[in-house]
Design an enzyme around this catalytic site. Structure first.
Site, PDB file in Angstrom:
ATOM      1  N   HIS A 149       1.508   0.531 -12.185  1.00 42.25           N
ATOM      2  CA  HIS A 149       2.925   0.887 -12.112  1.00 42.25           C
ATOM      3  C   HIS A 149       3.601   0.852 -13.482  1.00 42.25           C
ATOM      4  CE1 HIS A 149       3.683  -3.375 -12.468  1.00 42.25           C
ATOM      5  NE2 HIS A 149       2.980  -3.612 -11.382  1.00 42.25           N
ATOM      6  N   HIS A 205       3.035  -2.106 -15.818  1.00 40.18           N
ATOM      7  CA  HIS A 205       1.811  -2.050 -16.622  1.00 40.18           C
ATOM      8  C   HIS A 205       1.974  -1.082 -17.790  1.00 40.18           C
ATOM      9  CE1 HIS A 205      -0.085  -3.391 -12.676  1.00 40.18           C
ATOM     10  NE2 HIS A 205      -0.346  -4.365 -13.519  1.00 40.18           N
ATOM     11  N   LYS A 220      -4.298  -2.407  -6.852  1.00 39.71           N
ATOM     12  CA  LYS A 220      -2.874  -2.107  -6.732  1.00 39.71           C
ATOM     13  C   LYS A 220      -2.523  -0.979  -7.686  1.00 39.71           C
ATOM     14  CE  LYS A 220      -1.480  -6.756  -5.304  1.00 39.71           C
ATOM     15  NZ  LYS A 220      -0.674  -7.955  -5.643  1.00 39.71           N
TER      16      LYS A 220
END
Length: 557
Positions: A121, A124, A118
């Site tokens: 983003h 994080h 994933k």
């Protein structure tokens, strides 16, 4: 230094009132009436009036007088300090070194923890910035810190990831060149293809089942993908001033580890099998699944196994999980299960939660990868340097300066927010040179570094407070003495904004002092050297604070 003053005062209080008094953190300030330094110490119990301080030799030469002030139901001790002794004590005993307790607590900080299938983003990013700050802070305070990155490589989505690699015909070399983006694109590609293909969905589930059971035929390839990912992440983390002691993976907890957790839950009689075959644990009024009806495990199950493994490895005293607010239920369940299993370290677990970043994007559109954010910050900072007439030529020709300034802007813009609140991101606000931003911290540090460099004189070794009579000097000393207590409060509340706001205040006091306490044009050498001593202590304090935030202080910009 502030802790020394508090100890002197509390020891004196015990002598005067005949019992030990509980106090909160001291507040140093300057009296508006007398322009003298004062220490205000909230007292958490009734001690009555202080009629005399003669029986308190601890206060000699430090405290001119002390009075108890009633504030509603609360009391505080107001101590007027001898000005010159105060200035001498602070500048003569400034300690910015890492603490070294005899028995340092072991503190585990899990942060960043992206998922390789994933996007990395903004959530994080916040976890990385906040976790790095906490690890730096506790390290400075003398903890034995373990910085752990727990990377996600588990779940059905990783079946899709491997399926996407196969469908796109990606080689190991293709993945190695650009692992994070390539693996993400492979996952998206396979997921899109499988939407209308039950056969591909079954194949993705089969791949994950083989991974979970350890029967996957390409485990070496999977291991290489993870290694490539870590190598790329390390490059990005280096730009953020972040490092990790350990990289762990969800996949390292296999069937044997999970079976051990299930057996313990069964032994403690907290595991309930429902009619549909799911195995759940009661957490408050919720039934929290541990094993799906098809027998596969869940993220929570692996987290329990990871928790037990980590305590076996590190024997931690504190375990902090730096993860966003949306995972509150998950960590409540983890802590509840640890308690129900009677794990001795259950009370040592803390979820350091944080809010979301809204509106973070680049000129190309929505940010997907952390590298995009840092590249955007660097590009915009470079443009600002070109547009600013005061930019030093050396700094303009050094690409590292724009990188550091851009990273500083992003980090400080995040850490100055209250941790648990959502906030709207703005490049203009983050990169502005005026106001409370990371650029202000770097600018003040550069200004102080330039002052020391251009002075071509060594600061005084011994402080002579009578040569620093100006109110601006005293105000700056009052800021310096707060540093230890600011760090203690930031650690207790796990709030970076406490330190950030302190550093903004230190910069403001520095700016005012520089306008009055001239060095280059001061004819008296003694005064010049005393001022250099004061500004040198300020630069060192600012530098240490910036380093704890995870910043690299510049000397020229």
């Amino acid at each position: 230094m502030s802790q020394n003053y508090r100890k002197v005062i509390t020891d004196g209080l015990a002598r005067l009132v005949g019992k030990e008094s509980r106090t909160n953190r001291p507040q140093f300030c300057i009296s508006k009436a007398s322009s003298q330094p004062e220490l205000h110490l909230p007292i958490t119990q009734e001690i009555g009036n202080l009629r005399s301080t003669e029986g308190c030799p601890e206060w000699n030469n430090l405290i001119e007088n002390a009075t108890v002030v009633q504030q509603g139901r609360n009391q505080k001790l107001v101590c007027r300090l001898y000005r010159n002794r105060f200035v001498h004590e602070v500048l003569g005993n400034l300690s910015l070194e890492r603490k070294s307790p005899a028995n340092p607590p072991k503190t585990l900080v899990e942060f960043s923890s992206p998922n390789i299938a994933k996007p990395f983003h903004a959530g994080h990013l916040r976890s990385t910035i906040i976790g790095n700050f906490l690890a730096n802070l506790y390290d400075h305070l003398g903890h034995d810190v373990v910085r752990l990155n727990y990377l996600g490589d588990w779940g059905t989505q990783f079946g899709y990831l491997k399926l996407g690699v196969d469908l796109k015909g990606l080689s190991r070399e293709d993945i190695r060149r650009n692992p994070i983006e390539s693996l993400y694109e492979a996952y998206v590609y396979a997921y899109g293809k499988a939407e209308d293909s039950p056969e591909l969905q079954d194949r993705a589930r089969q791949i994950f089942s083989e991974l979970e059971n350890g029967t996957f035929s390409e485990l070496d390839t999977w291991s290489d993908f993870r290694s490539y990912t870590v190598d790329e992440l390390k490059q990005v983390y280096e730009r953020l001033g972040t490092r990790f002691d350990q990289y762990h993976w969800e996949s390292q907890y296999g069937v044997k580890d999970i079976s051990h957790v299930i057996n313990l839950l069964r032994e403690q009689k907290v595991l309930v099998t429902q009619e549909d075959g799911r195995k759940v644990v009661k957490v408050g009024n919720r039934n929290v699944p541990i094993v799906k009806s098809d027998g596969t495990t869940l993220y929570l199950t692996r987290d329990v196994a990871a928790l037990m493994d980590r305590f076996g490895r590190f024997r931690f005293d504190n375990a902090f999980y730096v993860v966003d607010n949306s995972q509150s239920d998950h960590f409540s369940a983890l802590m509840s299960i640890a308690q129900q299993l009677n794990l001795s370290y259950a009370a040592s677990i803390s979820h350091v939660k944080f809010g979301r970043v809204l509106g973070m994007s680049t000129r190309k559109g929505t940010v997907v990868f952390l590298k995009d954010i840092l590249d955007e910050a660097e590009a915009q900072m470079k443009q600002k340097q070109l547009n600013t007439k005061t930019t030093k030529s050396n700094a303009l020709n050094n690409p590292k300066v724009a990188t550091i300034l851009g990273t500083t802007a992003v980090v400080v813009n995040d850490l100055k927010q209250r941790r648990t609140r959502d906030y709207d991101f703005s490049w203009d606000r983050a990169l502005q040179s005026d106001g409370d931003t990371g650029i202000k911290l770097q600018y003040t540090h550069c200004r102080l570094s330039s002052l020391e460099k251009n002075a071509a004189e060594q600061p005084a070794i011994e402080c002579k407070p009578e040569l620093l009579p100006e109110p601006e000097a005293l105000a700056l000393v009052c800021e310096l003495v707060k540093f230890e207590d600011v760090l203690a409060e930031a650690a207790e509340r796990r709030e970076a904004c406490i330190l950030v706001n302190y550093l903004f205040g230190l910069c403001n006091a520095t700016s005012r002092a520089l306008q009055t306490l001239h060095v280059m044009n001061e004819p008296s050498q003694e005064r010049r050297l005393q001022r250099l001593l004061l500004f040198g202590a300020t630069r060192k304090t600012l530098r240490r604070g910036m380093e704890i935030l995870g910043l690299e202080p510049l000397e020229e910009m």
